[in-house]
Design a protein around this motif. Structure first.
Motif, PDB file in Angstrom:
ATOM      1  N   LYS A  48       0.842  -1.198   0.000  1.00  0.00           N
ATOM      2  CA  LYS A  48       0.000   0.000   0.000  1.00  0.00           C
ATOM      3  C   LYS A  48       0.881   1.255   0.000  1.00  0.00           C
ATOM      4  N   LEU A  49       1.965   1.216   0.806  1.00  0.00           N
ATOM      5  CA  LEU A  49       2.862   2.368   0.878  1.00  0.00           C
ATOM      6  C   LEU A  49       3.537   2.598  -0.464  1.00  0.00           C
ATOM      7  N   LEU A  50       3.983   1.503  -1.105  1.00  0.00           N
ATOM      8  CA  LEU A  50       4.641   1.620  -2.402  1.00  0.00           C
ATOM      9  C   LEU A  50       3.687   2.166  -3.459  1.00  0.00           C
ATOM     10  N   ASP A  51       2.460   1.656  -3.451  1.00  0.00           N
ATOM     11  CA  ASP A  51       1.461   2.156  -4.400  1.00  0.00           C
ATOM     12  C   ASP A  51       1.175   3.628  -4.173  1.00  0.00           C
ATOM     13  N   TYR A  52       1.135   3.999  -2.911  1.00  0.00           N
ATOM     14  CA  TYR A  52       0.842   5.393  -2.565  1.00  0.00           C
ATOM     15  C   TYR A  52       1.968   6.323  -3.037  1.00  0.00           C
ATOM     16  N   VAL A  53       3.226   5.859  -2.853  1.00  0.00           N
ATOM     17  CA  VAL A  53       4.374   6.656  -3.293  1.00  0.00           C
ATOM     18  C   VAL A  53       4.375   6.810  -4.802  1.00  0.00           C
ATOM     19  N   LEU A  54       4.038   5.697  -5.520  1.00  0.00           N
ATOM     20  CA  LEU A  54       3.996   5.764  -6.987  1.00  0.00           C
ATOM     21  C   LEU A  54       2.889   6.694  -7.473  1.00  0.00           C
ATOM     22  N   GLU A  55       1.771   6.689  -6.754  1.00  0.00           N
ATOM     23  CA  GLU A  55       0.680   7.589  -7.107  1.00  0.00           C
ATOM     24  C   GLU A  55       1.104   9.056  -6.981  1.00  0.00           C
ATOM     25  N   GLU A  56       1.860   9.318  -5.936  1.00  0.00           N
ATOM     26  CA  GLU A  56       2.258  10.702  -5.648  1.00  0.00           C
ATOM     27  C   GLU A  56       3.658  11.029  -6.188  1.00  0.00           C
ATOM     28  N   PHE A  57       4.161  10.204  -7.101  1.00  0.00           N
ATOM     29  CA  PHE A  57       5.530  10.400  -7.579  1.00  0.00           C
ATOM     30  C   PHE A  57       5.717  11.768  -8.227  1.00  0.00           C
ATOM     31  N   LYS A  58       4.706  12.198  -8.997  1.00  0.00           N
ATOM     32  CA  LYS A  58       4.818  13.499  -9.649  1.00  0.00           C
ATOM     33  C   LYS A  58       4.927  14.625  -8.624  1.00  0.00           C
ATOM     34  N   GLN A  59       4.156  14.502  -7.550  1.00  0.00           N
ATOM     35  CA  GLN A  59       4.213  15.520  -6.503  1.00  0.00           C
ATOM     36  C   GLN A  59       5.578  15.506  -5.797  1.00  0.00           C
ATOM     37  N   ILE A  60       6.092  14.295  -5.546  1.00  0.00           N
ATOM     38  CA  ILE A  60       7.405  14.168  -4.912  1.00  0.00           C
ATOM     39  C   ILE A  60       8.488  14.782  -5.805  1.00  0.00           C
ATOM     40  N   LEU A  61       8.417  14.447  -7.099  1.00  0.00           N
ATOM     41  CA  LEU A  61       9.395  14.980  -8.036  1.00  0.00           C
ATOM     42  C   LEU A  61       9.312  16.497  -8.112  1.00  0.00           C
ATOM     43  N   LEU A  62       8.089  17.032  -8.127  1.00  0.00           N
ATOM     44  CA  LEU A  62       7.902  18.479  -8.205  1.00  0.00           C
ATOM     45  C   LEU A  62       8.461  19.180  -6.968  1.00  0.00           C
ATOM     46  N   ILE A  63       8.188  18.621  -5.791  1.00  0.00           N
ATOM     47  CA  ILE A  63       8.699  19.210  -4.547  1.00  0.00           C
ATOM     48  C   ILE A  63      10.226  19.187  -4.528  1.00  0.00           C
ATOM     49  N   THR A  64      10.803  18.050  -4.951  1.00  0.00           N
ATOM     50  CA  THR A  64      12.268  17.931  -4.954  1.00  0.00           C
ATOM     51  C   THR A  64      12.901  18.913  -5.936  1.00  0.00           C
ATOM     52  N   LEU A  65      12.323  19.036  -7.125  1.00  0.00           N
ATOM     53  CA  LEU A  65      12.861  19.978  -8.119  1.00  0.00           C
ATOM     54  C   LEU A  65      12.748  21.416  -7.634  1.00  0.00           C
ATOM     55  N   CYS A  66      11.651  21.735  -6.987  1.00  0.00           N
ATOM     56  CA  CYS A  66      11.488  23.087  -6.433  1.00  0.00           C
ATOM     57  C   CYS A  66      12.527  23.348  -5.353  1.00  0.00           C
ATOM     58  N   SER A 107       9.027  16.015   1.005  1.00  0.00           N
ATOM     59  CA  SER A 107       8.113  15.088   0.345  1.00  0.00           C
ATOM     60  C   SER A 107       7.531  14.091   1.339  1.00  0.00           C
ATOM     61  N   LEU A 108       8.382  13.602   2.240  1.00  0.00           N
ATOM     62  CA  LEU A 108       7.893  12.658   3.255  1.00  0.00           C
ATOM     63  C   LEU A 108       6.834  13.304   4.134  1.00  0.00           C
ATOM     64  N   PHE A 109       7.096  14.546   4.552  1.00  0.00           N
ATOM     65  CA  PHE A 109       6.114  15.251   5.373  1.00  0.00           C
ATOM     66  C   PHE A 109       4.822  15.500   4.589  1.00  0.00           C
ATOM     67  N   TYR A 110       4.974  15.802   3.298  1.00  0.00           N
ATOM     68  CA  TYR A 110       3.798  16.027   2.452  1.00  0.00           C
ATOM     69  C   TYR A 110       2.956  14.759   2.357  1.00  0.00           C
ATOM     70  N   LEU A 111       3.614  13.626   2.082  1.00  0.00           N
ATOM     71  CA  LEU A 111       2.891  12.361   1.971  1.00  0.00           C
ATOM     72  C   LEU A 111       2.245  11.985   3.298  1.00  0.00           C
ATOM     73  N   LEU A 112       2.982  12.181   4.386  1.00  0.00           N
ATOM     74  CA  LEU A 112       2.445  11.838   5.698  1.00  0.00           C
ATOM     75  C   LEU A 112       1.233  12.710   6.022  1.00  0.00           C
ATOM     76  N   GLY A 113       1.367  14.012   5.772  1.00  0.00           N
ATOM     77  CA  GLY A 113       0.259  14.917   6.062  1.00  0.00           C
ATOM     78  C   GLY A 113      -0.960  14.616   5.223  1.00  0.00           C
ATOM     79  N   LYS A 114      -0.724  14.336   3.934  1.00  0.00           N
ATOM     80  CA  LYS A 114      -1.849  14.039   3.044  1.00  0.00           C
ATOM     81  C   LYS A 114      -2.528  12.737   3.444  1.00  0.00           C
TER      82      LYS A 114
END
Length: 285
Positions: A12-30, A264-271
């Motif tokens: 479930k965690l892996l699926d969730y990370v893959l779902e939010e990959f674009k958001q993670i990538l965007l946060i990291t690039l920013c 990104s971790l905080f974003y995923l956790l909060g969401k």
């Protein structure tokens, strides 16, 4: 029976990370962009380093006065010390550095944030010795010693490559001059001591012995006038660096990656917490 709860949670965690990959990538690039962009607002700093080697010719050895003072019942104290360590401690001592900064007239540059170039005066008040010393030790001076080779490096960091080299070289020159003057003073004291004992001595053998000691000490004192590199010999003087030492865009890029990952971790956790909370609220309706 195999417990599959942990495998389900991991999936479930892996699926969730893959779902939010674009958001993670965007946060990291920013985050990377912000960190690298910040470097354009930081001043360029330059490090100039002088490499030194202890002058073994002037290393402390057992003095011929030791036998004489021992026979007279006078203790000279321990004669074997680490002269290199002692000289480094003098180099980074408060009294030496404050005198050096004042003599070189670089105080406005050391505390440039508090200096008004237009009015040629301090913006608020003149800094005290503690502020001067702590700023110079923290932001400008760095001293290292390789115990395997006994090579000493004196580095100066500043906004001006030419000034970095000048300060580093002048520091070594000032230290050598100070220690040579101190040794000259001590040598003259020893000569005075021997002359006093010579005047008190009636035995011919003792007179000859004291006279030879005076001649040896006088020759040593005379040789000091020609010894420019008394404590340290300069193996490689400091040169104005052509490349800046900081800020490094690579280092700040790495900081951006790490901070982006953490955000990104905080974003995923909060969401995730928010989604679970909303689901819980809807289940109660």
């Amino acid at each position: 029976m195999v417990d599959t709860s942990s495998e389900i949670s991991l999936n479930k965690l892996l699926d969730y990370v893959l779902e939010e990959f674009k958001q993670i990538l965007l946060i990291t690039l920013c985050s990377i962009s912000l960190c690298i962009g910040y470097t354009f607002f930081l001043p360029d700093e330059y490090i100039a380093t002088a490499k030194l080697f202890p002058n073994d010719a002037n290393a402390e050895a057992k003095s011929p006065l030791a036998g004489l003072t021992g026979s007279l019942g006078i203790s000279m104290g321990p004669l074997s010390t680490d002269k290199t360590l002692k000289h480094i401690e003098i180099l980074q001592s408060r009294s030496f550095l404050i005198d050096f900064i004042n003599s070189q007239d670089i105080l406005p540059y050391v505390l440039h944030a508090e200096w008004d170039d237009e009015k040629r005066n301090w913006k608020v008040r003149e800094p005290n010795q503690e502020e001067i010393y702590s700023t110079f030790m923290k932001d400008f001076l760095s001293i290292s010693r390789d115990l395997s080779t006994n090579l000493v490096s004196v580095s100066i960091t500043s906004l001006d490559p030419q000034l970095s080299a000048e300060i580093a070289n002048n520091l070594v020159y000032s230290l050598n001059s100070l220690l040579r003057e101190k040794e000259l003073l001590e040598s003259n004291k020893r000569i005075d001591f021997l002359n006093d004992k010579l005047a008190e001595t009636l035995d011919a053998f003792s007179k000859n012995y004291l006279s030879s000691l005076i001649q040896a000490e006088t020759a040593k004192s005379s040789s000091l006038f020609a010894e420019d590199e008394f404590a340290f010999k300069i193996i490689d003087p400091a040169y104005p660096p052509e490349l800046k030492s900081s800020p490094s865009k690579t280092e700040w890029g790495i900081y951006g990656i790490l901070s982006g990952f953490i955000f990104s971790l905080f974003y995923l956790l909060g969401k995730s917490i928010l989604v679970e909370y909303r689901a819980y609220r809807f289940s109660k309706l």
